[in-house]
Write a protein that holds these residues in place. Sequence first.
Motif, PDB file in Angstrom:
ATOM      1  N   TYR A 172      18.931  -9.916 -48.974  1.00 63.88           N
ATOM      2  CA  TYR A 172      18.831  -9.391 -47.653  1.00 63.88           C
ATOM      3  C   TYR A 172      19.620  -9.443 -46.641  1.00 63.88           C
ATOM      4  CZ  TYR A 172      14.470  -7.126 -45.356  1.00 63.88           C
ATOM      5  OH  TYR A 172      13.615  -6.230 -44.512  1.00 63.88           O
ATOM      6  N   ARG A 173      20.077 -10.869 -46.557  1.00 63.96           N
ATOM      7  CA  ARG A 173      21.127 -11.287 -45.449  1.00 63.96           C
ATOM      8  C   ARG A 173      22.397 -11.507 -46.008  1.00 63.96           C
ATOM      9  NH1 ARG A 173      16.922 -11.017 -41.440  1.00 63.96           N
ATOM     10  NH2 ARG A 173      15.096 -11.774 -42.503  1.00 63.96           N
ATOM     11  N   GLU A 245      20.701  -1.565 -45.458  1.00 62.71           N
ATOM     12  CA  GLU A 245      20.895  -0.489 -46.242  1.00 62.71           C
ATOM     13  C   GLU A 245      21.450  -0.806 -47.446  1.00 62.71           C
ATOM     14  OE1 GLU A 245      23.614   3.491 -46.059  1.00 62.71           O
ATOM     15  OE2 GLU A 245      23.119   2.389 -44.179  1.00 62.71           O
ATOM     16  N   VAL A 246      22.387  -1.918 -47.260  1.00 63.15           N
ATOM     17  CA  VAL A 246      23.005  -2.467 -48.518  1.00 63.15           C
ATOM     18  C   VAL A 246      21.978  -3.175 -49.552  1.00 63.15           C
ATOM     19  CG1 VAL A 246      24.683  -4.071 -49.623  1.00 63.15           C
ATOM     20  CG2 VAL A 246      25.456  -2.517 -47.665  1.00 63.15           C
ATOM     21  N   ALA A 247      21.121  -3.792 -48.862  1.00 65.63           N
ATOM     22  CA  ALA A 247      20.199  -4.703 -49.569  1.00 65.63           C
ATOM     23  C   ALA A 247      19.243  -3.630 -50.211  1.00 65.63           C
ATOM     24  CB  ALA A 247      19.566  -5.451 -48.843  1.00 65.63           C
ATOM     25  N   LEU A 248      18.651  -2.475 -49.684  1.00 66.07           N
ATOM     26  CA  LEU A 248      17.552  -1.845 -50.367  1.00 66.07           C
ATOM     27  C   LEU A 248      18.447  -1.211 -51.602  1.00 66.07           C
ATOM     28  CD1 LEU A 248      16.343  -0.173 -46.950  1.00 66.07           C
ATOM     29  CD2 LEU A 248      14.997  -1.262 -48.895  1.00 66.07           C
ATOM     30  N   GLU A 249      19.765  -0.856 -51.292  1.00 71.29           N
ATOM     31  CA  GLU A 249      20.402  -0.013 -52.615  1.00 71.29           C
ATOM     32  C   GLU A 249      20.409  -1.128 -53.545  1.00 71.29           C
ATOM     33  OE1 GLU A 249      24.774   1.665 -53.700  1.00 71.29           O
ATOM     34  OE2 GLU A 249      24.000   1.434 -51.595  1.00 71.29           O
ATOM     35  N   ARG A 250      20.510  -2.644 -53.312  1.00 75.05           N
ATOM     36  CA  ARG A 250      20.844  -3.360 -54.511  1.00 75.05           C
ATOM     37  C   ARG A 250      19.505  -3.760 -55.120  1.00 75.05           C
ATOM     38  NH1 ARG A 250      25.163  -6.817 -50.780  1.00 75.05           N
ATOM     39  NH2 ARG A 250      27.502  -5.655 -51.594  1.00 75.05           N
ATOM     40  N   GLU A 327       8.206  -3.906 -45.337  1.00 77.29           N
ATOM     41  CA  GLU A 327       7.983  -2.463 -45.869  1.00 77.29           C
ATOM     42  C   GLU A 327       9.459  -2.308 -46.891  1.00 77.29           C
ATOM     43  OE1 GLU A 327      10.436  -2.418 -41.921  1.00 77.29           O
ATOM     44  OE2 GLU A 327       8.549  -3.167 -42.959  1.00 77.29           O
ATOM     45  N   ASN A 328      10.340  -2.931 -46.469  1.00 78.05           N
ATOM     46  CA  ASN A 328      11.578  -2.748 -47.495  1.00 78.05           C
ATOM     47  C   ASN A 328      11.527  -3.730 -48.997  1.00 78.05           C
ATOM     48  OD1 ASN A 328      13.085  -1.670 -45.162  1.00 78.05           O
ATOM     49  ND2 ASN A 328      13.541  -3.740 -44.383  1.00 78.05           N
ATOM     50  N   VAL A 348       5.153  -5.592 -57.318  1.00 78.16           N
ATOM     51  CA  VAL A 348       5.105  -5.828 -55.716  1.00 78.16           C
ATOM     52  C   VAL A 348       4.181  -4.901 -55.075  1.00 78.16           C
ATOM     53  CG1 VAL A 348       7.632  -6.659 -55.853  1.00 78.16           C
ATOM     54  CG2 VAL A 348       7.025  -4.140 -55.466  1.00 78.16           C
ATOM     55  N   LEU A 349       3.839  -4.767 -53.832  1.00 81.27           N
ATOM     56  CA  LEU A 349       2.866  -4.127 -53.095  1.00 81.27           C
ATOM     57  C   LEU A 349       3.627  -2.894 -52.416  1.00 81.27           C
ATOM     58  CD1 LEU A 349       0.287  -3.415 -51.942  1.00 81.27           C
ATOM     59  CD2 LEU A 349       0.573  -4.810 -49.862  1.00 81.27           C
ATOM     60  N   ALA A 350       3.481  -1.647 -52.819  1.00 76.22           N
ATOM     61  CA  ALA A 350       4.111  -0.606 -52.421  1.00 76.22           C
ATOM     62  C   ALA A 350       3.979  -0.340 -50.886  1.00 76.22           C
ATOM     63  CB  ALA A 350       3.777   0.695 -53.117  1.00 76.22           C
ATOM     64  N   GLY A 351       4.887  -0.102 -50.059  1.00 79.46           N
ATOM     65  CA  GLY A 351       4.925   0.006 -48.671  1.00 79.46           C
ATOM     66  C   GLY A 351       4.809  -1.335 -47.881  1.00 79.46           C
TER      67      GLY A 351
END
Length: 531
Positions: A172-173, A245-250, A327-328, A348-351
């Motif tokens: 994430y960071r 954005e990068v973390a979401l993709e990975r 949410e991510n 994982v919990l969606a949303g």
Amino acid sequence: MTNSVTPAELKKLLHDGGEMALLDVREDGQFGEGHLLYANPCAYSHMEARVGERVPRKSTRLVLVDGGDGIADKAAKRLGELGYTDISILEGGVDGWAAAGYVIFKGVNVPCKAFGEVVEHQANTPRIPPEDLVAMTEKGEKHVILDGRTPAEFNRMNIPGGISVPNGELVYRVHDFAPDADTTVVVNCAGRTRSIIGAQTLINAGLPNKIVALKGGTMGWTLSGFELENGATRRYGTLSDEAKEVALERAGAIQEKLGIEAVSIDTVQEWQADSERTLFLLDVRSAEEFAEGHMPGSAHAPGGQLVQATDQWAATLGARIVLLDDENNVRAVMTAHWLKQMGWDVSVLAGGVLPHANETGTPKAPVLGIDQLDFPTVTADELESSLANDSAIAVDTDVSWLYRDEHLPGAVWGIRARAEELAANLPKGKQVVLYSEHETRAWLLAIDLAELIDDPIAILRGGRENWRAEGRALEGSPNVPADSEQLDFLFFVHDRHDGNEQAMRDYLEWEEGLPAQIEQDGDARYEIFMP
């Protein structure tokens, strides 16, 4: 009547695919000196404070392990009174398991620590010795040191120049600390496990940078003759849009590759209502986020620590785990990708949890049955007066090292696991006032002691914490109880944090030796994902 199982029968149960909690009810020091791989430390002295959270479904199949000394029988009786219905005891305890030719593991959090070592062996996780990191710094090479432990551990001691980014936060960071691919990322912990898992997390996520684990962590740094920093507060800050954005993709790529399911809140609620299967709701966000709002029935389990010490939250093998995040879901996915490799049924919990986070604060784990106990309490003033006129005796029921550090003047030490010995040595005709730091252990010992003595028993209201806060006298006893009496204290784990370099070497050697034991044991449920 409680059932018993032989070591051979238990070996089969561990592989039959059903839910089971294997509870070691010896004291924590005894557990650390040798236990079964998947045994969960649930010491009888405070069993009710652990079992409710770790084994929430009372029809779960339980197998209790002791030292062949009858503690499991006491624990079984108490668990039955609390409503657990399927309880067995391992014949011969830990010694019986060893005598049958099965492996005994030393240490704590072994399933997770061994997993980290197996990951390093199979993935060949890159690592560098402290000397290389020093050389990088002296040459001005572009690098960042990310400390994967908890912020509290980082504050106590850290590699100079390091930044606190717990393992669960790394993907994430990391972009905010190493946006350029030519920055080497060094991940460290106190020893080996979180260094390995942290570095391999970034590698699995596809980070283009050079990623390395610091060999030996802070212990390796000390053993190499370098000084640690103390009291540092550097940590990650607000997440940038680019990093998100990068973390979401990975994380998305990992989720797809490993088939990590995102389940709806409706599914979670159905699982919560399922009386045949255990569900753990574990919130992997930071402590601050959890306190600001969390889902009812969930426990705070920051992702990096959950991978490091899953047995602190879940004792039921074969249970479902649902991870809760914002949410991510980056932290949840990256934590899940390790738990799945460790053999857990995890989603994982969606949303994210935020739409359902309608409780605040940090709830304490339940102490089962404590609200049904009916012993009188006394104030500090009343106890002080009774001690002065010799009409009462104070009994410190807390862990041995706390008693050594400070206890009420004249208080004796006694723990629930040795209630008979305590009862035999108490003077007759006096009120027995039990206390611990926050009362819990005192109330639990009172259950057993009441069956053994006729003299009145009371609990010190507010415990030692309140006694100290009121400025009352306390005293120490550095050598009492003797080392041999400290059933609750694991010396080789503690001494490495106390500047004992030989203890550090022994600890690191112990970690490195775990894969061979895992292979010999054959019970591990690991399935390592190779990026």
